[in-house]
Design an enzyme around this catalytic site. Structure first.
Site, PDB file in Angstrom:
ATOM      1  N   CYS A 115      -7.492  39.078 -34.975  1.00 36.01           N
ATOM      2  CA  CYS A 115      -7.591  38.060 -36.145  1.00 36.01           C
ATOM      3  C   CYS A 115      -8.782  38.130 -36.814  1.00 36.01           C
ATOM      4  O   CYS A 115      -8.830  37.611 -37.897  1.00 36.01           O
ATOM      5  CB  CYS A 115      -6.805  36.968 -35.917  1.00 36.01           C
ATOM      6  SG  CYS A 115      -5.172  37.144 -35.431  1.00 36.01           S
ATOM      7  N   HIS A 239      -9.564  31.865 -40.767  1.00 39.96           N
ATOM      8  CA  HIS A 239      -8.262  32.438 -40.446  1.00 39.96           C
ATOM      9  C   HIS A 239      -7.275  31.557 -40.172  1.00 39.96           C
ATOM     10  O   HIS A 239      -7.247  30.373 -39.666  1.00 39.96           O
ATOM     11  CB  HIS A 239      -8.545  33.089 -38.854  1.00 39.96           C
ATOM     12  CG  HIS A 239      -7.295  33.939 -38.374  1.00 39.96           C
ATOM     13  ND1 HIS A 239      -6.472  34.384 -39.112  1.00 39.96           N
ATOM     14  CD2 HIS A 239      -6.785  33.447 -37.216  1.00 39.96           C
ATOM     15  CE1 HIS A 239      -5.402  34.810 -38.370  1.00 39.96           C
ATOM     16  NE2 HIS A 239      -5.633  34.297 -37.077  1.00 39.96           N
ATOM     17  N   ASN A 269       0.792  33.496 -39.910  1.00 45.06           N
ATOM     18  CA  ASN A 269      -0.514  34.133 -39.415  1.00 45.06           C
ATOM     19  C   ASN A 269      -0.203  35.552 -39.703  1.00 45.06           C
ATOM     20  O   ASN A 269       0.419  36.204 -39.035  1.00 45.06           O
ATOM     21  CB  ASN A 269      -0.619  33.836 -37.885  1.00 45.06           C
ATOM     22  CG  ASN A 269      -1.736  34.419 -37.485  1.00 45.06           C
ATOM     23  OD1 ASN A 269      -2.581  35.309 -37.770  1.00 45.06           O
ATOM     24  ND2 ASN A 269      -2.185  33.789 -36.358  1.00 45.06           N
TER      25      ASN A 269
HETATM   26  N1  COA Z   1      10.283  24.650 -31.958  1.00 43.40           N
HETATM   27  C1  COA Z   1      10.678  23.548 -31.377  1.00 43.40           C
HETATM   28  N2  COA Z   1      10.330  23.368 -30.179  1.00 43.40           N
HETATM   29  C2  COA Z   1       9.127  24.257 -29.656  1.00 43.40           C
HETATM   30  C3  COA Z   1       8.929  24.990 -30.285  1.00 43.40           C
HETATM   31  C4  COA Z   1       9.541  25.486 -31.340  1.00 43.40           C
HETATM   32  N3  COA Z   1       9.272  26.736 -32.223  1.00 43.40           N
HETATM   33  N4  COA Z   1       7.883  25.921 -29.505  1.00 43.40           N
HETATM   34  C5  COA Z   1       7.731  25.213 -28.578  1.00 43.40           C
HETATM   35  N5  COA Z   1       8.453  24.022 -28.453  1.00 43.40           N
HETATM   36  C6  COA Z   1       8.648  23.016 -27.595  1.00 43.40           C
HETATM   37  C7  COA Z   1       8.049  23.219 -26.276  1.00 43.40           C
HETATM   38  O1  COA Z   1       8.986  23.998 -25.670  1.00 43.40           O
HETATM   39  C8  COA Z   1       7.528  21.955 -25.677  1.00 43.40           C
HETATM   40  O2  COA Z   1       8.700  21.177 -25.306  1.00 43.40           O
HETATM   41  P1  COA Z   1       8.814  20.295 -24.039  1.00 43.40           P
HETATM   42  O3  COA Z   1       7.712  19.218 -24.415  1.00 43.40           O
HETATM   43  O4  COA Z   1       9.960  19.725 -23.855  1.00 43.40           O
HETATM   44  O5  COA Z   1       8.115  21.355 -22.960  1.00 43.40           O
HETATM   45  C9  COA Z   1       7.153  21.217 -26.995  1.00 43.40           C
HETATM   46  O6  COA Z   1       7.569  21.858 -28.066  1.00 43.40           O
HETATM   47  C10 COA Z   1       5.705  21.223 -27.112  1.00 43.40           C
HETATM   48  O7  COA Z   1       5.119  22.546 -26.789  1.00 43.40           O
HETATM   49  P2  COA Z   1       3.704  23.089 -26.839  1.00 43.40           P
HETATM   50  O8  COA Z   1       3.668  24.418 -26.441  1.00 43.40           O
HETATM   51  O9  COA Z   1       2.512  22.015 -26.196  1.00 43.40           O
HETATM   52  O10 COA Z   1       3.397  22.731 -28.536  1.00 43.40           O
HETATM   53  P3  COA Z   1       2.114  22.716 -29.391  1.00 43.40           P
HETATM   54  O11 COA Z   1       2.137  21.430 -29.910  1.00 43.40           O
HETATM   55  O12 COA Z   1       0.815  23.570 -28.616  1.00 43.40           O
HETATM   56  O13 COA Z   1       2.339  23.784 -30.591  1.00 43.40           O
HETATM   57  C11 COA Z   1       1.793  26.144 -30.945  1.00 43.40           C
HETATM   58  C12 COA Z   1       2.923  25.233 -30.206  1.00 43.40           C
HETATM   59  C13 COA Z   1       2.423  27.631 -30.600  1.00 43.40           C
HETATM   60  C14 COA Z   1       2.409  26.011 -32.598  1.00 43.40           C
HETATM   61  C15 COA Z   1       0.374  25.839 -30.688  1.00 43.40           C
HETATM   62  O14 COA Z   1       0.043  25.782 -29.381  1.00 43.40           O
HETATM   63  C16 COA Z   1      -0.436  26.851 -31.208  1.00 43.40           C
HETATM   64  O15 COA Z   1      -0.377  27.068 -32.750  1.00 43.40           O
HETATM   65  N6  COA Z   1      -1.167  27.624 -30.653  1.00 43.40           N
HETATM   66  C17 COA Z   1      -2.157  28.609 -31.182  1.00 43.40           C
HETATM   67  C18 COA Z   1      -1.557  29.676 -31.688  1.00 43.40           C
HETATM   68  C19 COA Z   1      -2.169  30.710 -32.220  1.00 43.40           C
HETATM   69  O16 COA Z   1      -3.016  30.237 -33.404  1.00 43.40           O
HETATM   70  N7  COA Z   1      -1.991  32.170 -31.997  1.00 43.40           N
HETATM   71  C20 COA Z   1      -2.894  32.963 -32.778  1.00 43.40           C
HETATM   72  C21 COA Z   1      -4.119  33.161 -32.620  1.00 43.40           C
HETATM   73  S1  COA Z   1      -5.067  34.376 -33.597  1.00 43.40           S
END
Ligand code: COA
Length: 317
Positions: A115, A239, A269
């Site tokens: 990215c 980004h 993204n």
């Molecule tokens: N819909 C609903 N629930 C979801 C879900 C979805 N799409 N994805 C995960 N969950 C749940 C998880 O299972 C977890 O449940 P639990 O509390 O019962 O275990 C809860 O939501 C929280 O999960 P978590 O992974 O801590 O959520 P988060 O707030 O970190 O959000 C992302 C997840 C992926 C959106 C976030 O971590 C993120 O954006 N990370 C960076 C990713 C990124 O930018 N990648 C590209 C880089 S270039």
């Protein structure tokens, strides 16, 4: 790293974007995944994304618009740089197809810095211009949908397809680029990766945490390299990975949140395409004026990060 002492700089004289026609909303995803529009919107800022096409096809569309806007004939381009992490083929580089389809008669190469690819490409293009190229076409294009596991709700909600392009033309003396920084933390490559032929796998929370740090360190290094401070920045073009990452980075950089450009709500993204898509959207919405200082900042798998500080100059003097 020395400060820039360019005798031959560059300015961006044309720009263009391409998005597939197919819109996939959060509700569309919730039809097959255990997720919801509310969850995705709140946690990521994404409301819909575009899916479809090929990396070369989107690149050609965006590249042709950028050439048209710059008023540059394909025969005048001295180098094509295509930033992508989702090439059409393993071999050859996708840029060779794009070069042929755009009718370019120059060299062509792909850059894969995930990215951060567009900013890596921007710095690369400036290096070639300093070394004698007159006009460079730089494109960021991706079809991340091809390497996304559509049954995995932790990644399927994030990634999408698109392209953005700019034409860079040489100027005597310093050009738009005031400072830059490129970085990589290869020890963290396991937190976001796809094997050849495989799907993207991600440790979301860890990527989030590292992304904010990497973005800010890179941005601060580029600002220092440019000899400007955060308060001089008119617009940040970050980004587009997660709106909360942008929020956190802006806070940490001490730049008002209102100074961040964003398109993530409608694009998701798009990796290498995300910064040019955001830049062009900001231009189209009148958010950039001549003389403005822009901070382009990307981060991604690798983990790479990259920043460029630009004084917007409009057209070739
Ligand atoms: N819909 C609903 N629930 C979801 C879900 C979805 N799409 N994805 C995960 N969950 C749940 C998880 O299972 C977890 O449940 P639990 O509390 O019962 O275990 C809860 O939501 C929280 O999960 P978590 O992974 O801590 O959520 P988060 O707030 O970190 O959000 C992302 C997840 C992926 C959106 C976030 O971590 C993120 O954006 N990370 C960076 C990713 C990124 O930018 N990648 C590209 C880089 S270039």
């Amino acid at each position: 790293m020395q400060n820039l002492t360019p005798t031959r700089g560059a300015v961006i004289t044309g720009w263009g974007t391409a998005l597939p026609n197919k819109v996939v909303t959060n509700d569309d995803l919730a039809a097959t995944l255990d997720t919801s529009d509310d969850w995705i919107s709140e946690r990521t800022g994404i409301r819909e994304r575009r899916i479809g096409g090929t990396t070369s096809g989107l690149a050609v569309e965006a590249g042709a618009l950028a050439l048209q806007r710059a008023g540059v004939d394909p025969s005048e381009i001295d180098l094509l740089v295509l930033a992508t992490t989702t090439p059409d083929d393993q071999v050859p580089a996708t840029s060779s197809k794009v070069q042929h389809e755009l009718g370019l008669t120059c060299g062509a190469m792909d850059i894969n810095a995930a990215c951060s690819g567009f900013v890596y490409g921007l710095v690369t293009a400036h290096g070639f211009i300093a070394n004698g190229c007159d006009k460079v076409l730089l494109i960021g294009a991706e079809t991340l949908s091809r390497i996304t596991d559509w049954s995995d709700r932790s990644t399927a909600i994030l990634f999408a397809d698109g392209a953005g392009a700019v034409v860079l033309e040489s100027v005597d003396g310093p050009g738009q680029l005031l400072g830059w920084n490129l970085a990589s933390m290869g020890g963290l490559r396991h937190i976001l990766h796809a094997e050849i032929g495989g799907h993207l796998k991600m440790e979301g929370r860890e990527v989030f945490r590292q992304a904010v740090v990497a973005m800010c360190e890179s941005a601060e290094a580029a600002l220092e390299n440019a000899g400007v401070s955060a308060s001089d920045v008119s617009l940040v073009v970050p980004h587009q990975a997660n709106i909360r990452i942008i929020d956190a980075a802006m806070k940490r950089l001490g730049i008002p949140r209102s100074k961040a450009a964003e398109v993530i709500h409608r694009t998701g993204n798009t990796s290498s395409a995300s910064i040019p898509l955001t830049l062009v959207d900001a231009i189209d919405h009148g958010r950039i004026a001549a003389g403005d200082i822009l901070l382009l900042v990307g981060f991604g798998a690798g983990m790479t990060s990259a920043s460029a500080v630009i004084r917007w100059g409009g057209h070739r003097p």
